[in-house]
Enzyme design. Structure first.
Site, PDB file in Angstrom:
ATOM      1  N   GLU A 177       1.461  -6.309   9.577  1.00 32.13           N
ATOM      2  CA  GLU A 177       2.631  -6.735   8.786  1.00 32.13           C
ATOM      3  C   GLU A 177       3.844  -5.838   9.085  1.00 32.13           C
ATOM      4  OE1 GLU A 177       1.694  -7.577   4.632  1.00 32.13           O
ATOM      5  OE2 GLU A 177       0.344  -9.192   5.268  1.00 32.13           O
ATOM      6  N   GLU A 299      -5.832 -12.137   7.689  1.00 33.75           N
ATOM      7  CA  GLU A 299      -5.868 -11.981   6.225  1.00 33.75           C
ATOM      8  C   GLU A 299      -5.687 -13.358   5.609  1.00 33.75           C
ATOM      9  OE1 GLU A 299      -3.476  -8.873   4.422  1.00 33.75           O
ATOM     10  OE2 GLU A 299      -3.812  -7.561   6.153  1.00 33.75           O
TER      11      GLU A 299
HETATM   12  O1  AHR Z   1      -4.895  -7.454   1.480  1.00 31.38           O
HETATM   13  C1  AHR Z   1      -3.933  -6.771   0.740  1.00 31.38           C
HETATM   14  C2  AHR Z   1      -2.648  -6.577   1.499  1.00 31.38           C
HETATM   15  O2  AHR Z   1      -2.037  -7.808   1.749  1.00 31.38           O
HETATM   16  C3  AHR Z   1      -2.757  -5.959   2.867  1.00 31.38           C
HETATM   17  O3  AHR Z   1      -2.834  -4.587   2.840  1.00 31.38           O
HETATM   18  C4  AHR Z   1      -1.491  -6.401   3.520  1.00 31.38           C
HETATM   19  O4  AHR Z   1      -1.605  -6.506   4.921  1.00 31.38           O
HETATM   20  C5  AHR Z   1      -1.173  -7.721   2.851  1.00 31.38           C
HETATM   21  O5  AHR Z   1       0.122  -7.784   2.419  1.00 31.38           O
END
Ligand code: AHR
Length: 494
Positions: A177, A299
């Site tokens: 990110e 994710e």
């Molecule tokens: O999964 C929680 C958070 O969500 C992670 O650390 C980040 O990459 C995303 O914003």
């Protein structure tokens, strides 16, 4: 009318088992008091573990054949300095976990512990490097430390820390990110940095690495375009992140107390994954017609309000039938786009967001989401069979979704979801290209409940669990199936 056609002779691409991957961050109770009890002598004495790693968790993840595990973050990754997490544990420096609750991280779980965990799980490690606050040299040396088999300063250090053989870690993320917590970069700035960091993340001998570039959040198609244009040739995978959040960021909604309307909003948001995969893939196709670069959804999952009374920075949430249906919808999307989706990682394995397991002291429970991973493990590395779905609607959405594959032993698996909270769905499945004899062996398994908020607790750990499914029969050249409301089913034709 409900109708599904499975094109049994049109299988071409393999469904990568890495679609069923996991993500575990130094966040809340995922690593510490989740996987790892090695820094807490009392917990370590009470909970069976191997070198500090909980045996019950390892056994449960092995049962669903966990293919890979992404670590150490997440946002944590871009603040993590790996050399702080090696060597004698008592001598490791501490740091503040600024992203997640401001707690002190003692670095007792580091590279060796993580790679020991992956070894116990029998899965491939996926390490995410620090681009936001780290250096090119730091990432380059981490790869050398893990993968080089000759004589070098990093291999000497590794040996000194008790490991002679390289681990040969294949999957490396170049930041996380980086448009946000990973440095607030523009796509252009990150693309240049990606190229620089990726250059020095070396292949050593036969330890060839698969480099994953930080991808877009949600619907940011511009990021994908810039990355593919400027750095597509230097990457093996490009990630995207997408969370299913029923409400607003400030009030996402309770994990266990919700009404029918929120159920359908959640399903509608989850269905956004299909649009995302299609649109990001279409941009990737413009630059990479042969689909060499994998789409890595590293994710995904529901993001709900934390359980009342728990630390808001720890993201601990319960998990119901609603989460199970979200998982089923996602897996059908990933399977059906197997020509581009190479990997996906649920956020996160234990005690954080859409977990597959929850722990409380020595107790551990499996969530409804765990059982969906179990139902879909039949698709790991199987050949995708295209499906066509015609479905009744419910809450403005198709009630049904499906995906199918053929495994190396010729068994066909069809996975189905019914998101309707009230209606069962009768459907016919045509297995085009296959002659069905009445004696064909069709076995099924189901996860369902009459209650949309049904979930497992430490007192009642088996409220939601997989059962045998018998509402399937051969009807002429088709299978006739009745799917109960709120259900996930996998059929096996042998
Ligand atoms: O999964 C929680 C958070 O969500 C992670 O650390 C980040 O990459 C995303 O914003």
């Amino acid at each position: 009318m409900n109708r599904i056609i499975v094109k049994t002779q049109d299988g071409d691409v393999k469904i990568s088992r890495h679609i069923y991957g996991h993500f575990s961050e130094h966040l809340g109770r995922c690593i510490y008091n989740g996987f790892w009890v090695g820094n807490d002598p009392e917990a370590a004495a009470a909970i069976p573990n191997t070198r500090g790693i909980r045996n019950d968790i390892v056994a449960a993840l092995r049962r669903i054949k966990i293919p890979n595990l992404r670590w150490p973050g997440g946002c944590f990754a871009d603040e993590y300095h790996w050399k702080d997490g090696i060597g004698p544990r008592q001598a490791r420096p501490t740091m503040i976990n600024t992203n997640w609750g401001g707690v002190t991280e003692d670095n007792s779980f580091g590279t060796h512990e993580f790679l020991d965990l992956c070894g116990q799980l029998g899965c491939e490690p996926y390490i995410c490097g620090n681009v936001g606050s780290g250096t090119v040299q730091e990432l380059s040396q981490w790869v050398e430390y893990c993968n080089f088999d000759g004589i070098s300063p990093m291999t000497e250090l590794r040996r000194k820390n008790g490991r002679a053989e390289p681990w040969k870690v294949r999957f490396w993320g170049i930041g996380n990110e980086n448009w946000g917590c990973g440095g607030n970069m523009t796509a252009e700035f990150y693309a240049d940095n990606y190229r620089r960091y990726a250059t020095y993340a070396r292949n050593y001998g036969d330890a060839r690495i698969y480099k994953i570039a930080c991808g877009a959040s949600d619907f940011n198609y511009d990021w994908t375009r810039v990355l593919m244009e400027k750095a597509g040739g230097q990457m093996d995978g490009l990630s995207i992140h997408y969370y299913t959040i029923p409400g607003e960021w400030a009030k996402k909604g309770s994990a266990t107390e919700f009404a029918e309307a929120e159920w359908y909003i959640t399903m509608q948001k989850a269905a956004g994954m299909d649009e995302l995969v299609c649109k990001h893939s279409a941009i990737m196709d413009e630059f990479d017609r042969k689909r060499r670069v994998g789409l890595v959804v590293d994710e995904w999952g529901t993001w709900l309000d934390v359980e009342p009374g728990t630390n808001p920075g720890f993201l601990y949430q319960q998990n119901t039938m609603r989460d199970a249906l979200v998982a089923g919808l996602h897996f059908n999307v990933f399977n059906n786009h197997a020509e581009r989706v190479y990997m996906a990682n649920i956020a996160q394995t234990i005690n954080v967001l859409q977990s597959v397991m929850l722990t409380e002291g020595s107790k551990m429970i499996l969530t409804p989401t765990y059982h969906v991973f179990d139902l879909y493990k039949a698709h790991h590395d199987a050949v995708k069979l295209p499906v066509y779905v015609e479905s009744e609607t419910t809450g403005g959405l198709p009630a049904l979704s499906a995906s199918a594959s053929e495994d190396s032993e010729g068994r066909i698996h069809v996975s189905l979801t019914n998101i309707d909270v009230k209606q069962e769905q009768d459907l016919k499945i045509e297995l085009r290209g296959l002659t069905l004899s009445p004696s064909i062996n069709v076995a099924g398994q189901i996860l369902s409940s009459e209650n949309m908020t049904a979930h497992n607790t430490f007192d009642k750990p088996d409220m939601v669990k997989v059962k045998d499914f018998n509402a399937v029969s051969v009807s002429g050249a088709r299978l006739a199936v009745t799917l109960p409301p709120m259900s996930v089913v996998t059929l096996e034709l042998a």
